[in-house]
Design a protein around this motif. Structure first.
Motif, short mmCIF file in Angstrom:
data_model
loop_
_atom_site.label_atom_id
_atom_site.label_comp_id
_atom_site.label_asym_id
_atom_site.label_seq_id
_atom_site.Cartn_x
_atom_site.Cartn_y
_atom_site.Cartn_z
N ASP A 1 2.37 6.06 -7.57
CA ASP A 1 1.53 6.70 -8.33
C ASP A 1 2.10 8.45 -8.09
N PHE A 2 2.91 9.05 -6.85
CA PHE A 2 2.94 10.15 -7.12
C PHE A 2 3.54 10.68 -8.28
N ALA B 1 13.82 6.41 -8.66
CA ALA B 1 13.45 5.42 -7.76
C ALA B 1 12.54 5.98 -7.03
N PHE B 2 11.51 5.40 -6.78
CA PHE B 2 10.70 5.93 -5.66
C PHE B 2 9.75 5.05 -3.99
N CYS B 3 11.81 4.74 -3.94
CA CYS B 3 11.53 3.91 -2.87
C CYS B 3 12.19 5.12 -1.97
N LYS B 4 11.53 6.03 -1.57
CA LYS B 4 11.93 7.43 -1.19
C LYS B 4 10.98 7.68 -0.21
N GLY B 5 11.27 8.58 1.17
CA GLY B 5 10.54 8.74 2.25
C GLY B 5 9.68 10.01 1.49
N ASP B 6 8.74 10.15 1.91
CA ASP B 6 7.81 11.63 1.91
C ASP B 6 8.57 13.01 1.69
N ILE C 1 4.73 8.35 -19.51
CA ILE C 1 4.50 7.02 -19.70
C ILE C 1 3.73 6.26 -19.28
N SER C 2 4.50 5.27 -20.64
CA SER C 2 4.25 4.37 -22.29
C SER C 2 3.98 3.51 -21.46
N PHE C 3 4.16 2.69 -19.86
CA PHE C 3 3.49 2.08 -19.25
C PHE C 3 3.95 1.71 -17.37
N LYS C 4 3.00 1.38 -16.93
CA LYS C 4 3.01 1.77 -15.29
C LYS C 4 3.55 0.23 -15.25
N PRO C 5 4.49 1.01 -14.06
CA PRO C 5 5.29 -0.09 -12.89
C PRO C 5 4.31 -1.67 -12.66
N GLN C 6 4.38 -2.21 -12.53
CA GLN C 6 3.74 -3.42 -11.73
C GLN C 6 3.94 -3.90 -10.56
N GLY C 7 5.41 -3.99 -10.82
CA GLY C 7 6.08 -4.03 -9.34
C GLY C 7 7.70 -3.43 -9.82
N SER C 8 8.95 -3.61 -8.48
CA SER C 8 9.85 -3.44 -7.76
C SER C 8 9.22 -1.95 -7.53
N VAL C 9 10.62 -0.70 -7.51
CA VAL C 9 10.46 0.49 -6.88
C VAL C 9 10.99 1.22 -8.02
N PHE C 10 10.68 0.72 -9.70
CA PHE C 10 11.26 1.99 -10.35
C PHE C 10 9.95 2.53 -11.30
N VAL C 11 10.01 3.61 -11.77
CA VAL C 11 9.43 4.00 -12.87
C VAL C 11 10.43 4.14 -13.72
N PHE C 12 10.27 3.93 -15.37
CA PHE C 12 11.13 4.08 -16.74
C PHE C 12 10.72 4.26 -17.84
N ALA C 13 10.47 6.28 -17.19
CA ALA C 13 9.95 6.87 -17.94
C ALA C 13 10.40 6.97 -19.51
N LYS D 1 0.54 -1.03 0.17
CA LYS D 1 0.25 0.01 -0.31
C LYS D 1 1.43 1.56 -0.03
N ASP D 2 2.10 1.04 0.87
CA ASP D 2 3.32 2.74 0.87
C ASP D 2 3.56 2.86 -0.83
N TYR D 3 4.19 1.33 -1.19
CA TYR D 3 4.79 1.61 -2.18
C TYR D 3 3.70 2.36 -3.48
N VAL D 4 2.71 2.07 -3.40
CA VAL D 4 1.14 2.25 -4.40
C VAL D 4 1.11 3.43 -3.99
N VAL D 5 0.78 4.42 -3.06
CA VAL D 5 0.88 5.92 -2.92
C VAL D 5 2.43 6.50 -3.45
#
Length: 410
Positions: free
Chosen positions: A294-295, A368-373, A307-319, A287-291
Motif C-alpha cells: 500500500d505504501f 519490487a516492494f519486498c524491501k525494508g522500511d 495503478i490499473s491493477f492492485k496486486p493480489q499476491g507476490s511482491v511486485f507492482v506492475f504500474a 500483514k507486513d507485505y500489505v503495508v
C-alpha cells in the motif's frame, strides 16, 4: 573461438534490462528492481542454518524431512495425497527445479504455452530443451485469461502449459474459474502443467492461492515447483523443489543429480525449521507485505503513474505509464536511475514477440516492494523530489534535455 559458441548462448545475450541493472549498480541506485528482500531473514531460520554449519552438515545431502513436511502441507492446504518418498525432488532453488522439469518432459519441437507477460527465464529453459515457447496474452488491465483466446493456441504439438500464480510481474492470483479453464484444456489435450508457486504464501485481501494440481484430474499431470526463497526471505540459499507423480519425479531427479548433485546441505537442514514455522509467522508475513504494497501504491500514484491493477499476491507492482507521458518504459527507468537514483524494471522485458505490435508492451514498469522500511522511505524521498518542478517535466518526457541538471538526485 567466439563464433563457435552455441546458438543457445547467443540467444541468452545480455538484455537491455540487464544493462540498466548495471547502470543502477554504478550510480548506487536504490534497488526496487530485483525481487529479493533487503531486510533480515527470520532469526529462527538463520539460527538453524548456523547450527547446521557448526554441526558439520556441509557435504552432499538429501534431507528427507523436507519432503515429509511438504507432503503434510500439500495434504493440509490443497487436499493432495503425495508420497514424500517418491514424489519430491529437492533442487537448487525453484529455478533449477523448473529447468529440470522442462528437461524431463520437453523434446525438440514440443510447444509450451506460457501466459504473457511472463518471467523471462521460462523461455530460456524451454529453448535449451529445444522446445518452442508459445505466448498466450493475458488481457490488461486486470490480466484476465480469455478462454476462447487461450484454446486457440493449442495444437497437436502442445506438450505443456506453464502457470505462475501468484504472478510475476503483475501480482495477479489466478481465480478458481481461470484455473478450471486451464485444467479442462490440459485434460482435453493430454498435456502437462508446470506451476511456479514461489509466492504461494504471499497473497492479499481476500485472494487465496489454489494449486492447479488440486483440481480434478490435474495431480497426475502437474509438476509443482516452489522454494524457500520468497516466503522466508532467503533467496540466496537456493533451496527449492519439484513435486510430481513418482515416474515424473524420478525423471526430474535424474536430471537434477546430473546438473547439481544436491542442494546446499546446511540450508536443507535449516529448511526443516523454516517449513515448520508457526501460523503467526505467515500471518505476520502477509500483514507486513500489505503495508509495503500500500505504501508503494500510494507513492506511484502520487508520482503520476497509473495503478490499473492492485496486486493480489507476490511482491511486485506492475504500474502503467499514462498515455499522456512521452516516455517509453526504458526511457522512464533510465531517467529514474540517472536523476533519482532509484531502479525499477522496464515492463517490455516480460512481454514477448514484437513489442511494437501491442501498444501497451512498452508502457509498464515493475517495482519490487519486498524491501525494508529505510529502502522504501529513501526511494520515496528521491522520487518525490524528482516529481517536483522541472524534474516532473523531465520525468514524464515533456521537459528538455537541459532540465536534467535541475532534477538531479538528492
Amino acid at each position: 573461438m567466439e563464433r563457435r559458441l552455441s546458438a543457445a548462448s547467443r540467444r541468452s545475450a545480455p538484455s537491455p534490462i540487464q544493462q540498466l541493472s548495471h547502470l543502477a549498480q554504478r550510480v548506487g541506485a536504490v534497488n526496487l528492481a530485483e525481487g529479493f528482500p533487503d531486510f533480515p531473514a527470520p532469526p529462527h531460520v538463520k539460527a538453524a542454518a548456523s547450527a547446521a554449519i557448526a554441526a558439520d552438515l556441509n557435504q552432499y545431502s538429501h534431507v528427507q524431512g523436507i519432503c515429509d513436511i511438504l507432503a503434510e502441507t500439500a495434504k493440509r492446504d490443497h487436499g493432495l495425497d503425495v508420497d514424500p518418498l517418491t514424489d519430491y525432488v529437492i533442487c537448487c532453488g525453484q529455478s533449477e527445479a523448473f529447468a529440470a522439469a522442462i528437461f524431463a518432459i520437453i523434446d525438440q519441437g514440443d510447444e509450451v504455452l506460457l501466459f504473457d507477460p511472463a518471467y523471462e527465464t521460462y523461455e530460456t529453459c524451454i529453448q535449451l530443451a529445444r522446445g518452442v515457447p508459445v505466448y498466450v496474452p493475458l488481457d490488461p488491465p486486470s490480466w484476465t485469461l480469455n478462454e476462447d483466446k487461450f484454446l486457440k493456441y493449442f495444437t497437436s504439438r502442445t506438450k505443456a502449459v506453464i502457470l505462475n500464480s501468484p504472478h510475476n510481474p503483475t501480482g495477479k492470483v489466478f481465480s478458481k474459474e481461470e484455473l478450471l479453464i486451464i485444467s479442462r484444456a490440459c485434460e482435453k489435450m493430454d498435456c502437462f502443467a508446470i506451476t511456479d508457486e514461489v509466492y504461494e504464501y504471499i497473497t492479499y485481501d481476500e485472494n487465496k492461492h489454489i494449486s492447479l494440481a488440486s483440481l480434478p484430474g490435474m495431480q497426475e499431470r502437474t509438476i509443482i515447483t516452489s522454494s524457500l526463497s520468497k516466503t522466508y526471505s532467503v533467496t540466496g540459499w537456493r533451496i527449492g523443489w519439484a513435486c510430481a507423480p513418482a515416474s515424473i519425479a524420478s525423471a526430474i531427479r535424474n536430471i537434477h543429480v546430473k546438473l547439481t548433485d544436491s542442494a546446499p546441505a546446511p540450508f536443507q537442514e535449516a529448511a526443516l525449521t523454516a517449513l515448520t514455522s508457526t501460523p503467526d509467522f505467515y500471518s505476520s508475513l502477509k500483514k507486513d507485505y500489505v503495508v509495503r504494497r500500500d505504501f508503494i501504491l500510494k507513492l506511484l500514484e502520487d508520482l503520476g503513474l497509473r495503478i490499473s491493477f492492485k496486486p493480489q499476491g507476490s511482491v511486485f507492482v506492475f504500474a502503467e505509464l499514462p498515455r499522456s507521458w512521452e516516455l517509453s518504459d526504458i526511457d522512464f527507468v533510465t531517467n529514474l536511475i540517472n536523476s533519482a537514483g532509484v531502479a525499477a524494471v522496464p515492463g517490455r522485458g516480460f512481454f514477448h514477440g514484437d513489442c511494437d505490435s501491442e501498444s501497451y508492451h512498452h508502457r509498464y514498469i515493475r517495482f519490487a516492494f519486498c524491501k525494508g522500511d529505510d529502502t522504501l522511505m529513501t526511494a520515496a524521498l528521491r522520487m518525490r523530489k524528482l516529481a517536483d518542478g522541472t524534474g516532473r517535466k523531465w520525468l514524464t518526457g515533456s521537459g528538455r534535455q537541459e532540465d536534467q541538471t535541475a532534477s538531479a538526485s538528492p
